[in-house]
Design an enzyme around this catalytic site. Structure first.
Site, PDB file in Angstrom:
ATOM      1  N   SER A 187      41.686  22.322  40.982  1.00  0.00           N
ATOM      2  CA  SER A 187      43.341  23.297  40.701  1.00  0.00           C
ATOM      3  C   SER A 187      43.490  23.901  41.480  1.00  0.00           C
ATOM      4  CB  SER A 187      42.964  24.621  40.149  1.00  0.00           C
ATOM      5  OG  SER A 187      41.494  25.448  40.609  1.00  0.00           O
ATOM      6  N   ASN A 227      34.634  33.736  36.681  1.00  0.00           N
ATOM      7  CA  ASN A 227      35.848  34.552  34.848  1.00  0.00           C
ATOM      8  C   ASN A 227      36.098  35.529  35.687  1.00  0.00           C
ATOM      9  OD1 ASN A 227      34.963  31.936  33.979  1.00  0.00           O
ATOM     10  ND2 ASN A 227      33.561  33.426  32.296  1.00  0.00           N
ATOM     11  N   THR A 287      85.568  40.222  25.755  1.00  0.00           N
ATOM     12  CA  THR A 287      85.370  40.438  24.941  1.00  0.00           C
ATOM     13  C   THR A 287      85.980  38.775  24.710  1.00  0.00           C
ATOM     14  OG1 THR A 287      86.006  41.661  23.016  1.00  0.00           O
ATOM     15  CG2 THR A 287      85.083  42.594  24.106  1.00  0.00           C
ATOM     16  N   HIS A 288      84.001  38.065  24.102  1.00  0.00           N
ATOM     17  CA  HIS A 288      84.977  36.655  23.635  1.00  0.00           C
ATOM     18  C   HIS A 288      84.905  35.799  24.672  1.00  0.00           C
ATOM     19  CE1 HIS A 288      83.719  38.132  18.917  1.00  0.00           C
ATOM     20  NE2 HIS A 288      84.304  38.956  19.214  1.00  0.00           N
ATOM     21  N   SER A 306      82.124  18.081  47.595  1.00  0.00           N
ATOM     22  CA  SER A 306      81.595  16.946  46.594  1.00  0.00           C
ATOM     23  C   SER A 306      81.364  15.315  47.947  1.00  0.00           C
ATOM     24  CB  SER A 306      82.950  16.929  45.808  1.00  0.00           C
ATOM     25  OG  SER A 306      83.476  15.523  45.596  1.00  0.00           O
ATOM     26  N   LYS A 357      87.630  20.044  47.319  1.00  0.00           N
ATOM     27  CA  LYS A 357      86.708  20.178  46.034  1.00  0.00           C
ATOM     28  C   LYS A 357      85.918  21.831  47.217  1.00  0.00           C
ATOM     29  CE  LYS A 357      85.941  20.210  42.732  1.00  0.00           C
ATOM     30  NZ  LYS A 357      84.858  19.540  41.497  1.00  0.00           N
ATOM     31  N   ASN A 409      82.343  23.805  45.889  1.00  0.00           N
ATOM     32  CA  ASN A 409      81.343  24.056  44.691  1.00  0.00           C
ATOM     33  C   ASN A 409      80.538  25.154  44.756  1.00  0.00           C
ATOM     34  OD1 ASN A 409      83.180  21.330  43.247  1.00  0.00           O
ATOM     35  ND2 ASN A 409      80.816  20.267  44.463  1.00  0.00           N
ATOM     36  N   GLU A 420      75.485  28.134  40.188  1.00  0.00           N
ATOM     37  CA  GLU A 420      74.729  26.909  39.184  1.00  0.00           C
ATOM     38  C   GLU A 420      73.729  26.559  39.055  1.00  0.00           C
ATOM     39  OE1 GLU A 420      79.213  24.081  39.565  1.00  0.00           O
ATOM     40  OE2 GLU A 420      77.271  24.092  40.159  1.00  0.00           O
ATOM     41  N   TYR A 472      36.531  34.084  28.525  1.00  0.00           N
ATOM     42  CA  TYR A 472      37.451  33.158  28.514  1.00  0.00           C
ATOM     43  C   TYR A 472      37.245  31.571  28.713  1.00  0.00           C
ATOM     44  CZ  TYR A 472      38.940  29.743  32.850  1.00  0.00           C
ATOM     45  OH  TYR A 472      39.331  29.267  33.367  1.00  0.00           O
ATOM     46  N   GLN A 510      42.746  28.287  33.020  1.00  0.00           N
ATOM     47  CA  GLN A 510      43.343  27.724  34.114  1.00  0.00           C
ATOM     48  C   GLN A 510      45.231  27.036  34.221  1.00  0.00           C
ATOM     49  OE1 GLN A 510      40.897  24.931  35.757  1.00  0.00           O
ATOM     50  NE2 GLN A 510      42.501  23.352  35.739  1.00  0.00           N
ATOM     51  N   LYS A 527      48.138  29.791  36.068  1.00  0.00           N
ATOM     52  CA  LYS A 527      48.785  29.797  37.567  1.00  0.00           C
ATOM     53  C   LYS A 527      49.876  29.154  37.642  1.00  0.00           C
ATOM     54  CE  LYS A 527      43.987  30.731  38.506  1.00  0.00           C
ATOM     55  NZ  LYS A 527      43.270  30.726  37.260  1.00  0.00           N
TER      56      LYS A 527
END
Length: 464
Positions: A26, A113, A158-159, A280, A286, A288, A293, A320, A325, A328
């Protein structure tokens, strides 16, 4: 890593397969715990010396040797050994190489441990505190931006359909409240993590007279774990952290989605600073919103990490197991993802410009003041459902004649209900529609200013 360097090798005859060594290792990801590992080992060594479990001379040698390793790792004079089993064995092996026999006494009264559990708790406390500071900075940015737009009217939705008028300040403060809750959740993560597990051993403690409270005080823990089995096998605090970080990313993603929408030609509500947009490769016109995003996209990583941790822990018996492991990489990725997202998101929002004219123009469309028109009748004694039906008919008339509610003649209003008078136009004025919503938590400038001041007080920022 040679077989002789494996601390557990004495039990087994013959060497492990190379493939197993690679699979088992690890060090490629837990190396990030080197500071916590050394800090915890130094505290453990001091305690061993204090309790006369090892000599004070050996304890001092260990502490000094660990400090030299820490400095060399920080400066790059010492590199991590990719063949080491993990960061714990790497540090211990390097220590023994530097100071000799004394280094072999460091692990007295300790297991990997409880050592791993300690390192993780120290790491979570440190990193969650760092992220909390970033969130406080983000709250300050949102409140500062909101103060600039207390009177900037925009449509609320809303919506994704125009609903009622609000202000840009009110909209931003909604996100500030989300971030405030995130800060509270992270505080709780630190609280849940603040128990020191060293002394639990592999699962059943130890016969050595360890002073666990002394170690806890050195390392800044508020308490020690209460049960040795739970102390080494508990990863609730890791899952708590992953959940809280997922919530942060969810809130950042929601704001990112709004920014992406607001930047579109169809909306044009905001303009991003060029430093936080890209172009772009083929379309020269463009601009962006790639930062937003990417934040939206990276949210899935945080969700996946949370699911990984929950699934990993669901079938593990005490105490344990090697499955753990896997905690992490998921935890480290969520932490780095959130920190990276905030580092880009905070200045992007700070430099973002609201296109106030376009917001106001959009708010004037879509019969956004229809509810206020119905409330006008209701306040004159008309039952709301009846008023609702009258305004529904009025809106349909407006659609057929291509008019707004402000453009409809008083005669038309009165043909639908005799209680309409000249003051209807004042009642449906957008500024009045917002200003009159001065209820606690509402969008009126005065109400939003109270929200801002309350948040600034909690952030210890000066209140105007």
């Amino acid at each position: 890593m040679t077989e002789s360097n494996k601390v557990w090798q004495g039990r087994l005859s013959g060497g492990s397969a190379k493939e197993v060594d690679v699979f088992n290792s690890s060090i490629s990801f837990d190396y990030v715990l080197f500071e916590e590992d050394i800090q915890g080992s130094q505290a453990h060594a001091r305690m061993l010396g204090k309790q006369a479990i090892i000599s004070t001379e050996d304890a001092s040698l260990i502490v000094e040797g660990l400090e030299s390793i820490l400095m060399d790792l920080k400066t790059g004079a010492l590199l991590f050994d990719p063949t080491a089993e993990d960061i714990h064995m790497f540090v211990e092996s390097e220590l023994t190489e530097r100071i000799g026999e004394a280094g072999k006494r460091l692990h007295t009264g300790r297991s990997r441990n409880d050592q791993v559990a300690l390192d993780l708790r120290l790491y979570v406390k440190k990193k969650i505190t760092e992220i909390s500071q970033q969130l406080l900075e983000f709250e300050a940015v949102l409140t500062r931006k909101a103060e600039q737009h207390l009177y900037t009217i925009m449509p609320g939705y809303t919506h994704m359909q125009i609903a009622q008028p609000v202000t840009f300040a009110h909209h931003l403060m909604a996100y500030a409240q989300m971030i405030k809750r995130d800060c509270k959740r992270l505080e709780e993560v630190v609280e849940h993590t603040d128990a020191m597990p060293l002394g639990n051993g592999a699962l059943a403690g130890t016969t050595y007279p360890l002073d666990r409270q002394y170690v806890a005080e050195q390392l800044g823990f508020g308490s020690v774990t209460a049960n040795s089995l739970d102390g080494v096998s508990d990863r609730d605090f890791v899952i708590d952290a992953a959940y809280a970080l997922s919530m942060v990313m969810m809130h950042l993603s929601r704001l990112s989605e709004e920014v992406i929408t607001w930047c579109s030609q169809e909306f044009k509500f905001v303009k991003l600073d060029d430093a936080f947009a890209t172009g772009s490769s083929i379309m020269p016109q463009k601009k962006n919103p790639d930062v937003a995003e990417l934040v939206r996209g990276k949210t899935g990583r945080a969700y996946g990490n949370l699911q990984t941790l929950l699934t990993m822990m669901k079938g593990i018996p005490l105490a344990y197991n090697k499955d753990m492991q896997e905690d992490k990489e998921a935890l480290f990725d969520s932490i780095s993802t959130v920190k990276l997202a905030l580092s880009a998101m905070i200045p992007m929002i700070d430099t973002m410009e609201a296109q106030t004219g376009r917001m106001r123009e959009a708010a004037s469309k879509g019969f956004i003041n229809a509810t206020d028109c119905a409330d006008y009748l209701t306040k004159k004694g008309v039952p709301f459902r009846e008023a609702y039906n009258v305004i529904g008919t009025l809106v349909q008339t407006c659609i057929e004649t291509d008019q707004t509610l402000e453009e409809v003649s008083l005669e038309t209003y009165q043909s639908l209900h005799e209680l309409f008078e000249e003051d209807i136009y004042e009642a449906i004025d957008l500024e009045n529609c917002v200003t009159k919503r001065n209820i606690e938590g509402g969008p009126a400038p005065e109400a939003v200013k109270k929200q801002i001041d309350q948040l600034k007080n909690s952030l210890d920022l000066p209140v105007d």
